[in-house]
Design a protein around this motif. Structure first.
Motif, PDB file in Angstrom:
ATOM      1  N   VAL A  88     -60.810 -62.627 -74.731  1.00 43.34           N
ATOM      2  CA  VAL A  88     -59.471 -62.643 -74.135  1.00 43.34           C
ATOM      3  C   VAL A  88     -59.202 -61.324 -73.403  1.00 43.34           C
ATOM      4  O   VAL A  88     -58.716 -61.318 -72.265  1.00 43.34           O
ATOM      5  N   ALA A  89     -59.510 -60.196 -74.052  1.00 39.55           N
ATOM      6  CA  ALA A  89     -59.291 -58.878 -73.444  1.00 39.55           C
ATOM      7  C   ALA A  89     -60.114 -58.722 -72.168  1.00 39.55           C
ATOM      8  O   ALA A  89     -59.633 -58.193 -71.167  1.00 39.55           O
ATOM      9  N   ILE A  90     -61.334 -59.209 -72.200  1.00 38.63           N
ATOM     10  CA  ILE A  90     -62.216 -59.108 -71.038  1.00 38.63           C
ATOM     11  C   ILE A  90     -61.688 -59.982 -69.900  1.00 38.63           C
ATOM     12  O   ILE A  90     -61.630 -59.539 -68.748  1.00 38.63           O
ATOM     13  N   ALA A  91     -61.284 -61.203 -70.225  1.00 41.14           N
ATOM     14  CA  ALA A  91     -60.747 -62.104 -69.194  1.00 41.14           C
ATOM     15  C   ALA A  91     -59.495 -61.517 -68.545  1.00 41.14           C
ATOM     16  O   ALA A  91     -59.282 -61.657 -67.338  1.00 41.14           O
ATOM     17  N   ALA A  92     -58.679 -60.826 -69.358  1.00 41.74           N
ATOM     18  CA  ALA A  92     -57.449 -60.209 -68.841  1.00 41.74           C
ATOM     19  C   ALA A  92     -57.711 -58.834 -68.234  1.00 41.74           C
ATOM     20  O   ALA A  92     -56.789 -58.217 -67.691  1.00 41.74           O
ATOM     21  N   GLU A  93     -58.932 -58.361 -68.361  1.00 40.93           N
ATOM     22  CA  GLU A  93     -59.301 -57.012 -67.908  1.00 40.93           C
ATOM     23  C   GLU A  93     -58.356 -55.972 -68.494  1.00 40.93           C
ATOM     24  O   GLU A  93     -57.898 -55.051 -67.820  1.00 40.93           O
ATOM     25  N   ASP A  94     -58.125 -56.107 -69.802  1.00 37.38           N
ATOM     26  CA  ASP A  94     -57.176 -55.279 -70.538  1.00 37.38           C
ATOM     27  C   ASP A  94     -57.952 -54.253 -71.377  1.00 37.38           C
ATOM     28  O   ASP A  94     -58.478 -54.572 -72.446  1.00 37.38           O
ATOM     29  N   LYS A 143     -56.970 -51.632 -73.133  1.00 37.96           N
ATOM     30  CA  LYS A 143     -56.401 -51.318 -74.444  1.00 37.96           C
ATOM     31  C   LYS A 143     -56.751 -52.409 -75.464  1.00 37.96           C
ATOM     32  O   LYS A 143     -57.171 -52.111 -76.583  1.00 37.96           O
ATOM     33  N   ALA A 144     -56.600 -53.671 -75.071  1.00 36.40           N
ATOM     34  CA  ALA A 144     -56.950 -54.778 -75.965  1.00 36.40           C
ATOM     35  C   ALA A 144     -58.455 -54.800 -76.235  1.00 36.40           C
ATOM     36  O   ALA A 144     -58.894 -55.136 -77.343  1.00 36.40           O
ATOM     37  N   PHE A 145     -59.240 -54.417 -75.233  1.00 38.99           N
ATOM     38  CA  PHE A 145     -60.688 -54.360 -75.404  1.00 38.99           C
ATOM     39  C   PHE A 145     -61.057 -53.362 -76.500  1.00 38.99           C
ATOM     40  O   PHE A 145     -61.852 -53.675 -77.388  1.00 38.99           O
ATOM     41  N   VAL A 146     -60.493 -52.161 -76.429  1.00 39.06           N
ATOM     42  CA  VAL A 146     -60.811 -51.115 -77.406  1.00 39.06           C
ATOM     43  C   VAL A 146     -60.445 -51.578 -78.819  1.00 39.06           C
ATOM     44  O   VAL A 146     -61.206 -51.388 -79.767  1.00 39.06           O
ATOM     45  N   LYS A 147     -59.288 -52.230 -78.970  1.00 37.19           N
ATOM     46  CA  LYS A 147     -58.878 -52.727 -80.293  1.00 37.19           C
ATOM     47  C   LYS A 147     -59.838 -53.811 -80.790  1.00 37.19           C
ATOM     48  O   LYS A 147     -60.300 -53.783 -81.934  1.00 37.19           O
ATOM     49  N   ALA A 148     -60.143 -54.780 -79.925  1.00 42.48           N
ATOM     50  CA  ALA A 148     -61.036 -55.876 -80.323  1.00 42.48           C
ATOM     51  C   ALA A 148     -62.439 -55.356 -80.639  1.00 42.48           C
ATOM     52  O   ALA A 148     -63.092 -55.830 -81.576  1.00 42.48           O
ATOM     53  N   TYR A 149     -62.886 -54.369 -79.885  1.00 37.82           N
ATOM     54  CA  TYR A 149     -64.191 -53.771 -80.141  1.00 37.82           C
ATOM     55  C   TYR A 149     -64.190 -53.108 -81.527  1.00 37.82           C
ATOM     56  O   TYR A 149     -65.150 -53.240 -82.286  1.00 37.82           O
ATOM     57  N   TYR A 203     -70.751 -60.817 -70.583  1.00 40.31           N
ATOM     58  CA  TYR A 203     -72.150 -61.178 -70.841  1.00 40.31           C
ATOM     59  C   TYR A 203     -72.610 -60.621 -72.194  1.00 40.31           C
ATOM     60  O   TYR A 203     -73.207 -61.335 -73.001  1.00 40.31           O
ATOM     61  N   GLN A 204     -72.319 -59.355 -72.448  1.00 40.41           N
ATOM     62  CA  GLN A 204     -72.741 -58.738 -73.705  1.00 40.41           C
ATOM     63  C   GLN A 204     -72.049 -59.393 -74.903  1.00 40.41           C
ATOM     64  O   GLN A 204     -72.654 -59.575 -75.963  1.00 40.41           O
ATOM     65  N   THR A 205     -70.790 -59.759 -74.739  1.00 38.26           N
ATOM     66  CA  THR A 205     -70.061 -60.443 -75.818  1.00 38.26           C
ATOM     67  C   THR A 205     -70.730 -61.781 -76.137  1.00 38.26           C
ATOM     68  O   THR A 205     -70.927 -62.115 -77.311  1.00 38.26           O
ATOM     69  N   ARG A 206     -71.089 -62.528 -75.112  1.00 37.85           N
ATOM     70  CA  ARG A 206     -71.770 -63.814 -75.333  1.00 37.85           C
ATOM     71  C   ARG A 206     -73.127 -63.602 -76.017  1.00 37.85           C
ATOM     72  O   ARG A 206     -73.532 -64.397 -76.873  1.00 37.85           O
ATOM     73  N   GLN A 207     -73.821 -62.540 -75.641  1.00 33.80           N
ATOM     74  CA  GLN A 207     -75.113 -62.250 -76.263  1.00 33.80           C
ATOM     75  C   GLN A 207     -74.955 -61.904 -77.747  1.00 33.80           C
ATOM     76  O   GLN A 207     -75.753 -62.336 -78.579  1.00 33.80           O
ATOM     77  N   ILE A 208     -73.933 -61.129 -78.076  1.00 34.92           N
ATOM     78  CA  ILE A 208     -73.677 -60.797 -79.485  1.00 34.92           C
ATOM     79  C   ILE A 208     -73.365 -62.065 -80.259  1.00 34.92           C
ATOM     80  O   ILE A 208     -73.887 -62.289 -81.358  1.00 34.92           O
ATOM     81  N   LYS A 209     -72.510 -62.900 -79.691  1.00 37.73           N
ATOM     82  CA  LYS A 209     -72.144 -64.158 -80.354  1.00 37.73           C
ATOM     83  C   LYS A 209     -73.389 -65.005 -80.621  1.00 37.73           C
ATOM     84  O   LYS A 209     -73.557 -65.554 -81.711  1.00 37.73           O
ATOM     85  N   VAL A 252     -69.992 -64.120 -91.523  1.00 35.86           N
ATOM     86  CA  VAL A 252     -70.450 -64.526 -90.202  1.00 35.86           C
ATOM     87  C   VAL A 252     -69.316 -65.221 -89.439  1.00 35.86           C
ATOM     88  O   VAL A 252     -69.080 -64.945 -88.273  1.00 35.86           O
ATOM     89  N   THR A 253     -68.580 -66.104 -90.118  1.00 38.16           N
ATOM     90  CA  THR A 253     -67.520 -66.834 -89.420  1.00 38.16           C
ATOM     91  C   THR A 253     -66.321 -65.955 -89.106  1.00 38.16           C
ATOM     92  O   THR A 253     -65.626 -66.202 -88.120  1.00 38.16           O
ATOM     93  N   THR A 254     -66.060 -64.927 -89.889  1.00 39.39           N
ATOM     94  CA  THR A 254     -64.931 -64.047 -89.580  1.00 39.39           C
ATOM     95  C   THR A 254     -65.194 -63.214 -88.333  1.00 39.39           C
ATOM     96  O   THR A 254     -64.269 -62.664 -87.754  1.00 39.39           O
ATOM     97  N   MET A 255     -66.429 -63.169 -87.894  1.00 33.06           N
ATOM     98  CA  MET A 255     -66.753 -62.448 -86.664  1.00 33.06           C
ATOM     99  C   MET A 255     -66.250 -63.212 -85.441  1.00 33.06           C
ATOM    100  O   MET A 255     -66.130 -62.650 -84.359  1.00 33.06           O
ATOM    101  N   ALA A 256     -65.948 -64.490 -85.608  1.00 31.08           N
ATOM    102  CA  ALA A 256     -65.469 -65.308 -84.487  1.00 31.08           C
ATOM    103  C   ALA A 256     -64.143 -64.776 -83.953  1.00 31.08           C
ATOM    104  O   ALA A 256     -63.903 -64.804 -82.740  1.00 31.08           O
ATOM    105  N   LYS A 257     -63.288 -64.288 -84.832  1.00 27.39           N
ATOM    106  CA  LYS A 257     -61.969 -63.803 -84.409  1.00 27.39           C
ATOM    107  C   LYS A 257     -62.064 -62.573 -83.491  1.00 27.39           C
ATOM    108  O   LYS A 257     -61.490 -62.573 -82.406  1.00 27.39           O
ATOM    109  N   PRO A 258     -62.788 -61.519 -83.887  1.00 29.81           N
ATOM    110  CA  PRO A 258     -62.895 -60.376 -82.970  1.00 29.81           C
ATOM    111  C   PRO A 258     -63.654 -60.710 -81.690  1.00 29.81           C
ATOM    112  O   PRO A 258     -63.345 -60.168 -80.622  1.00 29.81           O
TER     113      PRO A 258
END
Length: 161
Positions: free
Chosen positions: A107-113, A115-121, A71-77, A95-101
């Protein structure tokens, strides 16, 4: 009794002489471009909302509340999309380069990962700071929060058990 009309006349004359002077104040080019659209939210307000979401995203992710993190990720987007559409003077690349992180966070959230979450954050945070430097406001620098300012919210609530 005659003082009311005289006061009104003087106030009108004063306003008439001050209004053209105020209207002629030069504005920086970015503010001129952004001021064209009436009713626009102020960019600082949008970014403050994004920063609040950034903090909440961190605590949702580190506690494993993946629904809240999503939810918070969607709000930031949404805040970033609003800023890009309302403020055409923003560097589009930033602005567009923010799409990648943001996609990596999703992806990290969907996988409940975690470690990947911390990196993407971290990548999202670095992207925010890069944009701030590009806009010559590098004095606004974000990081992962050290303390939770939202003591009234239970971040672990609703997480899968």
């Amino acid at each position: 009794m005659r003082s009311k009309p005289v006061t009104l006349l003087l106030a009108t004359l004063l306003l008439a002489t001050l209004a053209p002077a105020a209207a002629q104040q030069p504005q920086p080019p970015q503010q001129q471009a952004d001021a064209i659209k009436p009713g626009n939210s102020r960019l600082a307000d949008l970014m403050e909302a994004a920063q609040t979401r950034h903090i909440k995203l961190w605590f949702a992710g580190i506690t494993g509340n993946w629904k809240l993190a999503g939810y918070q990720t969607r709000q930031i987007k949404t805040r970033l999309q609003d800023a890009a559409s309302l403020y055409q003077s923003l560097p589009v690349d930033d602005v567009t380069t923010m799409a990648k992180p943001i996609a990596a966070l999703s992806v990290a959230i969907a996988a409940e990962d975690s470690k990947a979450f911390v990196k993407a954050y971290g990548d999202l945070t670095a992207g925010c700071n890069s944009c701030h430097r590009e806009l010559k406001i590098g004095f606004i620098e974000l990081k992962a929060p050290a303390a939770n300012p939202f003591s009234d919210q239970v971040f672990g609530a609703g997480k899968k058990k």
